[in-house]
Design an enzyme around this catalytic site. Structure first.
Site, PDB file in Angstrom:
ATOM      1  N   CYS A   3      33.473  19.021  42.051  1.00 32.87           N
ATOM      2  CA  CYS A   3      32.109  18.515  42.031  1.00 32.87           C
ATOM      3  C   CYS A   3      32.127  17.064  41.550  1.00 32.87           C
ATOM      4  CB  CYS A   3      31.174  19.303  41.110  1.00 32.87           C
ATOM      5  SG  CYS A   3      30.983  21.016  41.606  1.00 32.87           S
ATOM      6  N   ARG A  49      35.759  15.520  45.873  1.00 29.85           N
ATOM      7  CA  ARG A  49      35.689  16.493  44.785  1.00 29.85           C
ATOM      8  C   ARG A  49      34.976  17.777  45.212  1.00 29.85           C
ATOM      9  NH1 ARG A  49      36.646  13.546  40.098  1.00 29.85           N
ATOM     10  NH2 ARG A  49      35.881  15.257  38.840  1.00 29.85           N
ATOM     11  N   TRP A  72      31.435  21.624  44.852  1.00 35.10           N
ATOM     12  CA  TRP A  72      32.462  22.582  45.251  1.00 35.10           C
ATOM     13  C   TRP A  72      32.081  23.864  44.536  1.00 35.10           C
ATOM     14  CZ3 TRP A  72      36.308  25.787  43.279  1.00 35.10           C
ATOM     15  CH2 TRP A  72      37.281  26.218  44.202  1.00 35.10           C
ATOM     16  N   ASN A  93      29.446  18.812  36.538  1.00 32.03           N
ATOM     17  CA  ASN A  93      30.806  19.063  37.028  1.00 32.03           C
ATOM     18  C   ASN A  93      31.516  19.837  35.922  1.00 32.03           C
ATOM     19  OD1 ASN A  93      33.761  16.999  37.070  1.00 32.03           O
ATOM     20  ND2 ASN A  93      33.477  18.978  37.997  1.00 32.03           N
ATOM     21  N   GLY A  94      31.971  21.048  36.264  1.00 30.76           N
ATOM     22  CA  GLY A  94      32.674  21.852  35.272  1.00 30.76           C
ATOM     23  C   GLY A  94      32.281  23.307  35.393  1.00 30.76           C
ATOM     24  N   GLU A  97      56.560  20.804  51.343  1.00 30.83           N
ATOM     25  CA  GLU A  97      55.394  19.920  51.398  1.00 30.83           C
ATOM     26  C   GLU A  97      54.764  19.942  52.800  1.00 30.83           C
ATOM     27  OE1 GLU A  97      53.352  18.624  49.580  1.00 30.83           O
ATOM     28  OE2 GLU A  97      52.478  16.907  50.612  1.00 30.83           O
ATOM     29  N   LYS A 112      50.958  21.052  53.932  1.00 30.46           N
ATOM     30  CA  LYS A 112      50.067  20.197  54.731  1.00 30.46           C
ATOM     31  C   LYS A 112      49.517  20.984  55.911  1.00 30.46           C
ATOM     32  CE  LYS A 112      49.423  17.590  52.597  1.00 30.46           C
ATOM     33  NZ  LYS A 112      49.937  17.329  51.303  1.00 30.46           N
ATOM     34  N   GLU A 170      46.896  23.406  54.729  1.00 32.19           N
ATOM     35  CA  GLU A 170      45.693  22.745  54.222  1.00 32.19           C
ATOM     36  C   GLU A 170      44.778  22.251  55.326  1.00 32.19           C
ATOM     37  OE1 GLU A 170      46.375  20.412  50.066  1.00 32.19           O
ATOM     38  OE2 GLU A 170      47.631  19.717  51.699  1.00 32.19           O
ATOM     39  N   HIS A 222      67.008  37.210  54.253  1.00 33.93           N
ATOM     40  CA  HIS A 222      66.836  38.187  53.177  1.00 33.93           C
ATOM     41  C   HIS A 222      65.414  38.743  53.177  1.00 33.93           C
ATOM     42  CE1 HIS A 222      70.802  37.319  51.707  1.00 33.93           C
ATOM     43  NE2 HIS A 222      70.525  36.025  51.669  1.00 33.93           N
ATOM     44  N   LYS A 257      39.876  17.618  46.509  1.00 30.60           N
ATOM     45  CA  LYS A 257      41.039  16.793  46.174  1.00 30.60           C
ATOM     46  C   LYS A 257      41.332  16.814  44.677  1.00 30.60           C
ATOM     47  CE  LYS A 257      43.248  12.524  47.399  1.00 30.60           C
ATOM     48  NZ  LYS A 257      44.308  13.240  48.116  1.00 30.60           N
TER      49      LYS A 257
END
Ligand code: G6P
Length: 592
Positions: free
Chosen positions: A2, A27, A73, A99-100, A469, A473, A476, A492, A587
């Site tokens: 947020c 955010r 968010w 925000n929180g 990585e 990506k 995401e 395995h 992000k």
């Protein structure tokens, strides 16, 4: 998560608040909302989805002398207009953005409900507004009502608050970031980070936990524990916050193009090429060398870059390990006598990492490797090094990842007195540029896998980290289920998932282990996998899908990750997705 933004003074609030929210929507972007204060009255506008949706319902030229805004968010309550911020108290006296996360909001809601207070949303934020309103009704001033509410709240919050009938923009902060800006021309501003307020203010202060206060157009007053607090304001370098697509179709593409530059910039910043000496603080190097282990902590891409760095440290005789920050806090680590903790974070605000700092005893040696200047992790770490990547806007980290790896490898070189690392990094940067220059070939590969549901990345040694990585990506931004394994590990278990046509990307960057990974690829092909081998010139073979310019084996992750970034970008685009703002993500993850 947020983002919040606010101001008081003479401004075009619609423009200021909506453009500020755009700079903060990394955010979260589930909903957006704003409130204007005008002659004691507050008007509220909220919309589900993007800031553009919000802008379309706010009349132009709205008069106001203060305003607050929020991009969400969702944590508590679904994505609806009622749950969007600003939230207001039941008596419409208090409007705020948050925000929180308030951990004890259920108890507080019950307490207030017992007194007849009614709630319209499912959010913890509405409860904050109502707790403040409760103390106002008890006869407290706005400032004391905020202070008393803070005593009742457990959790994290950055708050911007407006009161009906009462002039002033109020604020409070605990754990979530909040910065204030002082303008030259009867304007004062606040926001979750500096980007939205840079053009309006000349001096800035980041608040510490427990701070609350208020601003008018001419003054800012802050308190902690009931005592007046002298805030330290300083100017900021606008270059660190350039928010501009610069002609690129998406921020992610722009930032992929900047990756090699960020690698070079780290070499320039931390190594004097003429004198052939590293420019790190010698005391930092001595402490790292003396540590019984260097412990890297990070989340997401920052965890993967630190996994690669830890492996690189190990390969060069330094003891290092990398942990996922949210797991480290649960004690899944050995108790070391003399550890050196290195916290890696693009945003410098990741709550899971801040929890690690909270857990560390006083005097613990910590180094923050951070992109966002003056962020919480930068301020709280014993020592800080910046990767200097500039503002990274796309939710999926790209240039920062390369910058982080570069800085950590330079650090390893400096501790060991190995002055060959900068040259190898400059070669790696050339290889990255070369990959980016051949992006059309990667798009063609993406075209061939548009319909797939699953993909695999394999590699051995340092190549494995590039696979991790790249796989992140792909998940995401293209929403393709993707797994990454060391080449030898697939048989395995995971090989059972390989079906006719499953795409497997194999990174082959080191001639010493190229034979083994190629034989793993054969095992996969025999079970129907379609293999795309991405190899270095030093170990290329006919039929490889993409061959990149030679770099030493340890530096192969640079061009390989650039390949993975571009593959994910094009796949996302070809699947018609939002490249820069993938679903469900943010992000800067400021909740645990
Ligand atoms: C979020 C982002 C990731 C990022 C991670 C760590 O999950 O979506 O892209 O890698 O946070 O963020 P940090 O700012 O600490 O590097």
């Amino acid at each position: 998560m947020c983002g919040i933004v606010g101001a008081i003074g003479n401004l075009d609030y619609k423009t200021y608040l909506t453009s500020g929210l755009k700079k903060l929507d990394y955010r979260g972007y589930d909903s957006a909302g704003l409130a204007f204060w005008n002659k004691g009255k507050i008007s509220l506008y909220r919309a589900v989805g993007s800031v553009e949706n919000l802008a379309s319902i706010v009349p132009d030229g709205h008069a106001g002398t203060a305003g607050i805004a929020h991009t969400r968010w969702a944590t508590h309550g679904g994505v609806t207009v009622e749950n969007a911020h600003p939230q207001r108290s039941w008596d419409k006296k208090v409007y705020l953005v948050h925000n929180g996360v308030i951990d004890n909001y259920k108890e507080l809601k019950e307490w207030l409900s017992g007194m007849g207070c009614q709630f319209r949303s499912d959010t913890d934020t509405e409860v904050i507004a109502s707790v403040i309103a409760y103390f106002l009704q008890e006869g407290e001033t706005p400032l004391d009502a905020i202070r008393k509410a803070m005593e009742k709240l457990d959790g994290s919050y950055a708050l911007a608050i407006l009161f009906t009938g009462q002039e002033g923009l109020y604020f409070a902060k605990n754990k979530s970031p909040l910065v204030l800006g002082r303008g030259d021309t009867r304007i004062n501003c606040l926001a979750s980070d500096y980007a939205p307020i840079l053009d309006y203010c000349s001096n800035f202060a980041a608040l510490d936990d427990g701070t609350y206060g208020y601003m008018t157009e001419n003054s800012i007053v802050a308190y902690r524990n009931g005592k007046n607090l002298a805030l330290r304001f300083a100017s900021k370098d606008k270059e660190d916050y350039v928010y501009d697509l610069a002609g690129y179709p998406h921020f992610m593409m722009k930032e992929i193009h900047e990756g090699a530059h960020v690698v070079r910039k780290n070499v320039e910043t931390y190594f004097d090429r003429e004198k052939k000496v590293y420019l790190f603080d010698p005391q930092l190097l001595a402490s790292l060398k003396a540590a019984d282990e260097v412990v890297f902590l990070g989340c997401g891409s920052s965890h993967y870059s630190s996994e690669a760095a830890a492996a690189y440290f190990n390969r060069h005789g330094l003891r290092a390990t990398s942990y996922i920050a949210s797991e480290w806090i649960h004690g899944v680590y050995p108790h070391l006598k003399n550890p050196y903790y290195v916290l890696i974070s693009q945003s410098g605000e990741t709550a899971d990492l801040i929890s690690c700092l909270d857990m560390m005893e006083k005097g613990t040696k910590t180094l923050g490797i951070v992109n966002a200047k003056d962020s919480t992790i930068a301020r709280r770490s014993g020592h800080v090094l910046y990767i200097g990547a500039g503002l990274e806007v796309a939710v999926a980290s790209t240039k920062s990842f390369l910058g982080q790896m570069a800085l950590m490898m330079l650090l390893c070189g400096a501790v060991n007195g190995d002055t060959s690392v900068p040259d190898s990094l400059l070669e790696a940067a050339k290889a990255v540029d070369d990959v980016v220059g051949r992006r059309a070939d990667i798009d063609a590969i993406a075209e061939g896998i548009v319909e797939v549901h699953d993909a695999f990345f394999v590699g051995r040694g340092m190549d494995f980290f590039a696979g991790e990585e790249s796989s992140l990506k792909l998940k995401e931004i293209s929403y393709v289920h993707s797994e990454s394994y060391p080449g030898g590990e697939l048989k395995h278990g995971p090989i059972a998932l390989i079906e006719e046509g499953t795409p497997v990307f194999a990174f082959v960057g080191n001639p010493e282990i190229s034979k083994q990974i190629r034989s793993n690829v054969e095992e996969l092909k025999a079970r129907g996998a379609v293999a795309y081998i991405v190899s270095s010139e030093s170990c290329a073979k006919e039929g490889d899908a993409f061959v990149y310019r030679y770099v030493e084996g340890d530096f192969a992750p640079y061009p390989e990750v650039a390949f993975g970034q571009l593959l994910s970008y094009y796949l996302s685009l070809r699947r018609g997705l939002n490249v820069d703002k993938p679903r469900n993500l943010a992000k800067s993850v400021t909740v645990n």
